[in-house]
Scaffold this motif. Structure first.
Motif, PDB file in Angstrom:
ATOM      1  N   MET A   1       0.843  -1.204   0.000  1.00  0.00           N
ATOM      2  CA  MET A   1       0.000   0.000   0.000  1.00  0.00           C
ATOM      3  C   MET A   1       0.871   1.244   0.000  1.00  0.00           C
ATOM      4  SD  MET A   1      -2.539   1.370   2.990  1.00  0.00           S
ATOM      5  CE  MET A   1      -3.144   3.040   2.909  1.00  0.00           C
ATOM      6  N   THR A   2       0.546   2.203  -0.854  1.00  0.00           N
ATOM      7  CA  THR A   2       1.273   3.456  -0.830  1.00  0.00           C
ATOM      8  C   THR A   2       0.830   4.254   0.373  1.00  0.00           C
ATOM      9  OG1 THR A   2      -0.431   4.424  -2.238  1.00  0.00           O
ATOM     10  CG2 THR A   2       1.517   3.555  -3.323  1.00  0.00           C
ATOM     11  N   THR A   3       1.674   5.110   0.845  1.00  0.00           N
ATOM     12  CA  THR A   3       1.315   5.902   2.017  1.00  0.00           C
ATOM     13  C   THR A   3       0.288   6.946   1.629  1.00  0.00           C
ATOM     14  OG1 THR A   3       3.023   7.551   1.633  1.00  0.00           O
ATOM     15  CG2 THR A   3       3.637   5.603   2.917  1.00  0.00           C
ATOM     16  N   VAL A   4      -0.403   7.461   2.617  1.00  0.00           N
ATOM     17  CA  VAL A   4      -1.415   8.469   2.348  1.00  0.00           C
ATOM     18  C   VAL A   4      -0.807   9.711   1.735  1.00  0.00           C
ATOM     19  CG1 VAL A   4      -1.252   9.415   4.669  1.00  0.00           C
ATOM     20  CG2 VAL A   4      -3.290   9.820   3.326  1.00  0.00           C
ATOM     21  N   SER A   5       0.429  10.016   2.092  1.00  0.00           N
ATOM     22  CA  SER A   5       1.033  11.236   1.575  1.00  0.00           C
ATOM     23  C   SER A   5       1.083  11.214   0.058  1.00  0.00           C
ATOM     24  CB  SER A   5       2.445  11.392   2.148  1.00  0.00           C
ATOM     25  OG  SER A   5       2.400  11.447   3.551  1.00  0.00           O
ATOM     26  N   SER A   6       1.634  10.154  -0.551  1.00  0.00           N
ATOM     27  CA  SER A   6       1.727  10.089  -1.995  1.00  0.00           C
ATOM     28  C   SER A   6       0.382   9.794  -2.616  1.00  0.00           C
ATOM     29  CB  SER A   6       2.730   9.012  -2.405  1.00  0.00           C
ATOM     30  OG  SER A   6       2.323   7.752  -1.924  1.00  0.00           O
TER      31      SER A   6
ATOM     32  N   LEU B   1      -0.417   4.994  11.608  1.00  0.00           N
ATOM     33  CA  LEU B   1      -0.045   3.647  11.184  1.00  0.00           C
ATOM     34  C   LEU B   1      -0.397   3.405   9.720  1.00  0.00           C
ATOM     35  CD1 LEU B   1      -1.085   1.474  14.282  1.00  0.00           C
ATOM     36  CD2 LEU B   1       1.230   2.103  13.552  1.00  0.00           C
ATOM     37  N   HIS B   2      -1.353   4.156   9.191  1.00  0.00           N
ATOM     38  CA  HIS B   2      -1.683   4.020   7.769  1.00  0.00           C
ATOM     39  C   HIS B   2      -0.474   4.355   6.898  1.00  0.00           C
ATOM     40  CE1 HIS B   2      -5.858   3.096   8.314  1.00  0.00           C
ATOM     41  NE2 HIS B   2      -6.147   4.252   8.877  1.00  0.00           N
ATOM     42  N   ASP B   3       0.339   5.278   7.341  1.00  0.00           N
ATOM     43  CA  ASP B   3       1.525   5.664   6.581  1.00  0.00           C
ATOM     44  C   ASP B   3       2.645   4.631   6.693  1.00  0.00           C
ATOM     45  OD1 ASP B   3       0.490   8.005   5.572  1.00  0.00           O
ATOM     46  OD2 ASP B   3       1.192   9.229   7.241  1.00  0.00           O
ATOM     47  N   LYS B   4       2.479   3.650   7.563  1.00  0.00           N
ATOM     48  CA  LYS B   4       3.487   2.621   7.773  1.00  0.00           C
ATOM     49  C   LYS B   4       3.051   1.270   7.204  1.00  0.00           C
ATOM     50  CE  LYS B   4       5.165   4.929  11.946  1.00  0.00           C
ATOM     51  NZ  LYS B   4       5.407   4.818  13.422  1.00  0.00           N
ATOM     52  N   GLY B   5       2.059   1.290   6.299  1.00  0.00           N
ATOM     53  CA  GLY B   5       1.655   0.065   5.632  1.00  0.00           C
ATOM     54  C   GLY B   5       0.514  -0.676   6.281  1.00  0.00           C
TER      55      GLY B   5
ATOM     56  N   ARG C   1      -1.031  -6.337  11.366  1.00  0.00           N
ATOM     57  CA  ARG C   1       0.339  -6.073  10.938  1.00  0.00           C
ATOM     58  C   ARG C   1       0.322  -5.357   9.595  1.00  0.00           C
ATOM     59  NH1 ARG C   1       2.955 -11.937   9.135  1.00  0.00           N
ATOM     60  NH2 ARG C   1       1.612 -12.325   7.335  1.00  0.00           N
ATOM     61  N   ALA C   2       1.452  -4.776   9.242  1.00  0.00           N
ATOM     62  CA  ALA C   2       1.569  -4.082   7.961  1.00  0.00           C
ATOM     63  C   ALA C   2       1.543  -5.094   6.814  1.00  0.00           C
ATOM     64  CB  ALA C   2       2.870  -3.275   7.927  1.00  0.00           C
ATOM     65  N   VAL C   3       1.154  -4.615   5.625  1.00  0.00           N
ATOM     66  CA  VAL C   3       1.126  -5.459   4.437  1.00  0.00           C
ATOM     67  C   VAL C   3       1.982  -4.832   3.348  1.00  0.00           C
ATOM     68  CG1 VAL C   3      -1.190  -6.276   5.026  1.00  0.00           C
ATOM     69  CG2 VAL C   3      -0.921  -4.352   3.448  1.00  0.00           C
ATOM     70  N   GLU C   4       2.376  -5.663   2.406  1.00  0.00           N
ATOM     71  CA  GLU C   4       3.172  -5.168   1.291  1.00  0.00           C
ATOM     72  C   GLU C   4       2.316  -4.329   0.354  1.00  0.00           C
ATOM     73  OE1 GLU C   4       6.412  -5.474   0.846  1.00  0.00           O
ATOM     74  OE2 GLU C   4       6.567  -6.524   2.770  1.00  0.00           O
ATOM     75  N   PRO C   5       2.908  -3.367  -0.351  1.00  0.00           N
ATOM     76  CA  PRO C   5       2.150  -2.562  -1.312  1.00  0.00           C
ATOM     77  C   PRO C   5       1.437  -3.452  -2.331  1.00  0.00           C
ATOM     78  CG  PRO C   5       4.306  -1.599  -0.953  1.00  0.00           C
ATOM     79  CD  PRO C   5       4.313  -2.926  -0.250  1.00  0.00           C
ATOM     80  N   GLY C   6       0.170  -3.183  -2.581  1.00  0.00           N
ATOM     81  CA  GLY C   6      -0.605  -3.947  -3.543  1.00  0.00           C
ATOM     82  C   GLY C   6      -1.291  -5.173  -2.973  1.00  0.00           C
ATOM     83  N   ALA C   7      -0.995  -5.523  -1.725  1.00  0.00           N
ATOM     84  CA  ALA C   7      -1.615  -6.694  -1.107  1.00  0.00           C
ATOM     85  C   ALA C   7      -3.056  -6.390  -0.712  1.00  0.00           C
ATOM     86  CB  ALA C   7      -0.815  -7.133   0.117  1.00  0.00           C
ATOM     87  N   ASP C   8      -3.826  -7.440  -0.484  1.00  0.00           N
ATOM     88  CA  ASP C   8      -5.190  -7.295  -0.008  1.00  0.00           C
ATOM     89  C   ASP C   8      -5.179  -6.462   1.279  1.00  0.00           C
ATOM     90  OD1 ASP C   8      -7.714  -7.542   1.076  1.00  0.00           O
ATOM     91  OD2 ASP C   8      -7.779  -9.721   1.003  1.00  0.00           O
TER      92      ASP C   8
END
Length: 259
Positions: A1-6, A200-204, A215-222
């Motif tokens: 997941m991309t961070t909210v900033s971008s 925490l949204h900005d940390k995946g 836990r955090a997930v990789e960018p593009g994951a469900d």
């Protein structure tokens, strides 16, 4: 997941909404106002997630009659609790907090251990029942309708949701005004209105629940894959939202606590 900033910077300016966002806001507003008109006594179950920031802002503007509550499970991240304080200060209104019964928590820990939810599906669902379902029942008891921020794209199960439906489990109407919103719409609105949100949204972390179960997930994951990640995808719900089919065979208990 991309961070909210971008994610958000490219979707909306800080002082205006796109035509799509404006249409979504007006649709959500209309459904909330209809719910208040039809049922009078409406409550919102604020999850303190990204969607909750949008709904809280829209309610504060167009439907302040709706009472807002949230669930403190006793295992929430510090960031989530800090966000609750920020919301109350921003909107100058108290958000009612419902907590689990202490005696039930004590009994659960005696029988299963402090992190017994890792042992198996039954243990985890029992924990969710004590920490979320039972407090939720108390929170909605006596009300005519409750509002949720679920969206269709969050899961195959939620894709079948209706905007207004009778909730047999709790005995009141369920209102879902954000079903058609996409994730990018949510973040565009947050950015445009400069709303607070969980860092925490900005940390995946696209979906945030209890700290040990998220836990955090990789960018593009469900986006839901970070919740109860040790289970099969079919069982990854806390029970607040209805399921359209029976959960598969119970996960075999693991007698060693997961790291």
């Amino acid at each position: 997941m991309t961070t909210v900033s971008s994610n958000a910077n490219t979707l909306a300016s800080a002082d205006e909404l796109s035509p799509r966002l404006e249409a979504l806001v007006q649709g959500t507003r209309a459904l909330l106002e209809r719910a208040v008109l039809d049922y009078k006594d409406v409550v919102y179950s604020n999850s303190l997630g990204a969607e909750a920031m949008v709904l809280t802002d829209i309610m504060a503007t167009y439907a302040p009659e709706i009472e807002i509550f949230t669930l403190d499970t006793g295992r929430l991240p510090d960031e989530t609790l800090a966000l609750l304080d920020r919301l109350e200060r921003r909107y100058q209104r108290r958000i009612q907090v419902f907590s689990p019964d202490a005696s039930q928590i004590e009994q659960y820990v005696r029988e299963n251990g402090i992190n017994g939810f890792y042992l198996g599906l039954e243990e985890r669902q029992s924990c969710c029942h004590i920490r979320k379902i039972e407090p939720f029942r108390r929170a909605v008891a006596g009300h005519k309708a409750w509002v949720t921020g679920v969206r269709r794209e969050q899961s195959a199960e939620r894709a079948h949701g209706e905007q207004i439906a009778w909730d047999d489990r709790y005995g009141l109407w369920k209102v879902s005004p954000m079903l058609e919103w996409k994730e990018e719409d949510v973040w565009a609105y947050i950015k445009a209105r400069n709303l607070p949100y969980n860092p925490l949204h900005d940390k995946g972390y696209p979906s945030i629940g209890c700290a040990p179960c998220t836990r955090a997930v990789e960018p593009g994951a469900d986006p839901r894959s970070g919740r109860w990640w040790w289970e099969n995808p079919e069982s990854r719900e806390c029970g607040l939202q209805p399921r359209r089919r029976v959960i598969p065979i119970k996960v075999e208990p693991r007698r060693a606590v997961a790291p």
